[in-house]
Design an enzyme around this catalytic site. Structure first.
Site, PDB file in Angstrom:
ATOM      1  N   GLU A  53       0.858  -1.200   0.000  1.00  0.00           N
ATOM      2  CA  GLU A  53       0.000   0.000   0.000  1.00  0.00           C
ATOM      3  C   GLU A  53       0.887   1.241   0.000  1.00  0.00           C
ATOM      4  O   GLU A  53       2.009   1.201   0.479  1.00  0.00           O
ATOM      5  CB  GLU A  53      -0.938  -0.013   1.212  1.00  0.00           C
ATOM      6  N   GLY A 109       8.709  12.033   9.964  1.00  0.00           N
ATOM      7  CA  GLY A 109       8.358  11.151  11.074  1.00  0.00           C
ATOM      8  C   GLY A 109       7.285  10.211  10.576  1.00  0.00           C
ATOM      9  O   GLY A 109       7.161   9.975   9.379  1.00  0.00           O
ATOM     10  N   CYS A 146       5.825   5.118   8.830  1.00  0.00           N
ATOM     11  CA  CYS A 146       6.431   4.409   7.697  1.00  0.00           C
ATOM     12  C   CYS A 146       7.884   4.789   7.413  1.00  0.00           C
ATOM     13  O   CYS A 146       8.765   3.935   7.476  1.00  0.00           O
ATOM     14  CB  CYS A 146       5.602   4.654   6.437  1.00  0.00           C
TER      15      CYS A 146
HETATM   16  C1  UDX Z   1       4.113   7.973   3.815  1.00  0.00           C
HETATM   17  C2  UDX Z   1       4.036   7.752   2.295  1.00  0.00           C
HETATM   18  O1  UDX Z   1       3.748   9.013   1.662  1.00  0.00           O
HETATM   19  C3  UDX Z   1       3.003   6.703   1.935  1.00  0.00           C
HETATM   20  O2  UDX Z   1       3.022   6.467   0.540  1.00  0.00           O
HETATM   21  C4  UDX Z   1       3.359   5.401   2.699  1.00  0.00           C
HETATM   22  O3  UDX Z   1       2.412   4.412   2.433  1.00  0.00           O
HETATM   23  C5  UDX Z   1       3.394   5.683   4.192  1.00  0.00           C
HETATM   24  O4  UDX Z   1       4.348   6.726   4.460  1.00  0.00           O
HETATM   25  P1  UDX Z   1       2.719   9.296   5.646  1.00  0.00           P
HETATM   26  O5  UDX Z   1       3.644   8.699   6.649  1.00  0.00           O
HETATM   27  O6  UDX Z   1       1.266   9.351   5.926  1.00  0.00           O
HETATM   28  O7  UDX Z   1       2.871   8.534   4.236  1.00  0.00           O
HETATM   29  O8  UDX Z   1       3.193  10.800   5.463  1.00  0.00           O
HETATM   30  P2  UDX Z   1       3.698  11.757   4.315  1.00  0.00           P
HETATM   31  O9  UDX Z   1       2.625  12.719   4.002  1.00  0.00           O
HETATM   32  O10 UDX Z   1       4.312  11.041   3.182  1.00  0.00           O
HETATM   33  O11 UDX Z   1       4.836  12.547   5.121  1.00  0.00           O
HETATM   34  C6  UDX Z   1       5.859  11.837   5.821  1.00  0.00           C
HETATM   35  C7  UDX Z   1       6.727  12.764   6.625  1.00  0.00           C
HETATM   36  O12 UDX Z   1       7.563  13.520   5.767  1.00  0.00           O
HETATM   37  C8  UDX Z   1       5.979  13.787   7.485  1.00  0.00           C
HETATM   38  O13 UDX Z   1       6.601  13.837   8.750  1.00  0.00           O
HETATM   39  C9  UDX Z   1       6.128  15.091   6.755  1.00  0.00           C
HETATM   40  O14 UDX Z   1       6.111  16.209   7.621  1.00  0.00           O
HETATM   41  C10 UDX Z   1       7.501  14.903   6.123  1.00  0.00           C
HETATM   42  N1  UDX Z   1       7.714  15.695   4.898  1.00  0.00           N
HETATM   43  C11 UDX Z   1       6.973  15.434   3.789  1.00  0.00           C
HETATM   44  C12 UDX Z   1       8.713  16.675   4.865  1.00  0.00           C
HETATM   45  O15 UDX Z   1       9.413  16.893   5.855  1.00  0.00           O
HETATM   46  N2  UDX Z   1       8.916  17.354   3.695  1.00  0.00           N
HETATM   47  C13 UDX Z   1       8.190  17.138   2.565  1.00  0.00           C
HETATM   48  O16 UDX Z   1       8.441  17.799   1.557  1.00  0.00           O
HETATM   49  C14 UDX Z   1       7.180  16.127   2.626  1.00  0.00           C
END
Ligand code: UDX
Length: 456
Positions: free
Chosen positions: A168, A274, A277
């Protein structure tokens, strides 16, 4: 497939355009992934039973209450329960009568960084024991490359169970939208028939379907997460370089992102990633590589840079306000990103502990994640009722999670209630530097210099 809002909001229990081929599906595990999968599959018209061992969670779910904060989940859950397409159970039946058993149990990080597969082994063992007729075993949990092959060898040889890896890519807060509008559906299958049956789960969803071998599908999941994590750490490295050379990372990211080969997403510099995942999966992939005799150095750097961003935040605060001993500091945002109450591996927790060790007195506020943090933060932290009471009397405010209400807050009013030296440290580059300076704050961001060209 209908629009996600339609699926989640319409009074109709089965959205239009639903599956023509309805299947009996048992989803094992009602965590983020399992619950979203169960609700969405039921929303597509399949007959779904979701197995969850946690008694408290099960009680909530049976009453139609979601234990997770996820946009649209309550409505899908209610619709599935009232239409009878979705049910919950505490265990697998002794005779499992399903077309598909989908595994969505946790694979937490062990101390080595490797994924703990003990839940997976137990569930596969149980499914094998309960299966009475041919079924497809779909692995939704994130498992290291090679796991499927090992599970087949250990449990599934000479059984009527066909194994499929179907990773996923759901983002928390947008998981239902991502389910119905995925960028791709990846199916790593043991047999062509199992691949065809798995793709029927998603009938009516408009997305490219990529069929691969099992190990490649497992690797796609890790590679995608590792790449996105690397993109974040890369822009954070560039941000730190921007500070050294006098550039502004916002502009640098915009200029990079306009190149379609790079793209604008995941180039937001800040406190790093954070969540449930990226931190876990990058460590697990690093370990898996090592376990296969390969030293994945780029990935190690990605992880190290991400940790460093949290420590750097504390150094930057010291640069802005001197010693932190006895200082009142307000932390805005505890969730690992806006739109969720999830605090797993959230930068807020590390930063709070580092500041506490440095002698600062902390107050915190988050619109959703306060309860989840109650026992994870250092002792003596004050839990505030809103952004204004968190900031009142503080020497510094640290923006950790870019909730829209923080950005839209009345910062002039906030400043009036604060104490010298009126520091705002913007850990997400989400506030306007000019506006903060105009209000009279001592502003610090990540990779932001004040080098905006003057007119004329
Ligand atoms: C992520 C993946 O996007 C998803 O495909 C996978 O299935 C699970 O992990 P998620 O953990 O919900 O999803 O969060 P996401 O929106 O991807 O952001 C992850 C982290 O990266 C957050 O802490 C966010 O603040 C950080 N982030 C994201 C940044 O620091 N900079 C960015 O440009 C994008």
């Amino acid at each position: 497939m209908p629009d996600i809002n339609e699926a989640a909001n319409s009074g109709s229990p089965k959205p239009e355009g639903r599956n023509t081929c309805e299947m009996k599906i048992t989803v094992i595990g009602a965590g983020y992934v399992g619950l979203v999968a169960a609700c969405c599959l039921a929303g597509s018209g399949h007959q779904v039973t979701c197995v969850e061992r946690d008694d408290a969670k099960l009680k909530l779910l049976k009453r139609g209450q979601s234990p997770i904060l996820e946009k649209g989940i309550d409505r899908l859950l209610g619709q599935g329960l009232s239409a009878g397409t979705l049910g919950f159970s505490s265990s697998l039946p002794s005779h499992l009568d399903a077309d598909v058993a989908m595994i969505a149990v946790g694979t937490p990080c062990l101390l080595t960084g490797s994924a703990d597969l003990s839940f997976i082994y137990r569930v596969v063992h149980d499914v094998k024991a309960a299966a009475r007729s041919p079924l497809v075993l779909v692995m939704k949990s994130t498992v290291p490359p090679g796991t499927g092959a090992r599970l087949i060898e250990r449990y599934l040889k000479d059984t009527p169970i066909a194994y499929v890896s179907n990773p996923e890519f759901l983002r928390e807060g947008l998981a239902i939208e991502d389910w119905y509008h995925p960028s791709r559906i990846v199916i790593g299958a043991q047999t062509e028939r199992a691949a065809a049956l798995t793709s029927e789960l998603y009938a009516g969803i408009d997305a490219p379907v990529l069929v691969t071998d099992i190990t490649s599908a497992e690797t796609i999941k890790y590679a995608a997460n590792a790449f996105l994590a690397t993109k974040i750490s890369f822009i954070n490295e560039i941000a730190n370089l921007c500070e050294a050379v006098g550039a502004t990372v916002d502009d640098v990211a915009s200029g990079m992102g306009l190149d379609p080969r790079i793209g604008p997403d995941f180039l937001r510099a800040g406190l790093g990633y954070g969540g449930s995942c990226f931190p876990k999966d990058t460590r697990a992939l690093d370990f898996a590589a090592l376990n296969h005799g390969y030293d994945f150095r780029l990935l190690k750097s990605t992880i190290e840079v991400n940790t460093r961003q949290r420590v750097l935040a504390v150094h930057k605060l010291r640069q802005l306000m001197g010693s932190l001993e006895g200082k009142e500091i307000a932390l805005l945002g505890l969730a690992f990103k806006p739109g969720t109450d999830d605090t797993r591996e959230a930068p807020s927790l590390d930063i709070a502990h580092l500041l506490h060790e440095a002698g600062a007195r902390l107050r915190v506020y988050d619109p959703a994640a306060m309860e989840k943090c109650r026992f994870l933060l250092p002792t003596g932290v004050t839990f505030a009722g809103d952004v204004y009471s968190a900031a009142a009397g503080a020497n510094a405010v640290v923006l950790i999670t870019e909730w829209p209400q923080f950005i839209a807050a009345d910062w002039a009013t906030i400043k009036e209630t604060m104490k010298e030296p009126y520091v705002v440290f913007d850990g997400r580059n989400a506030l306007s530097q000019e506006k903060m300076n105009a209000v009279g704050f001592r502003y610090g961001g990540i990779g932001r210099t004040s080098g905006t060209p003057t007119s004329g």
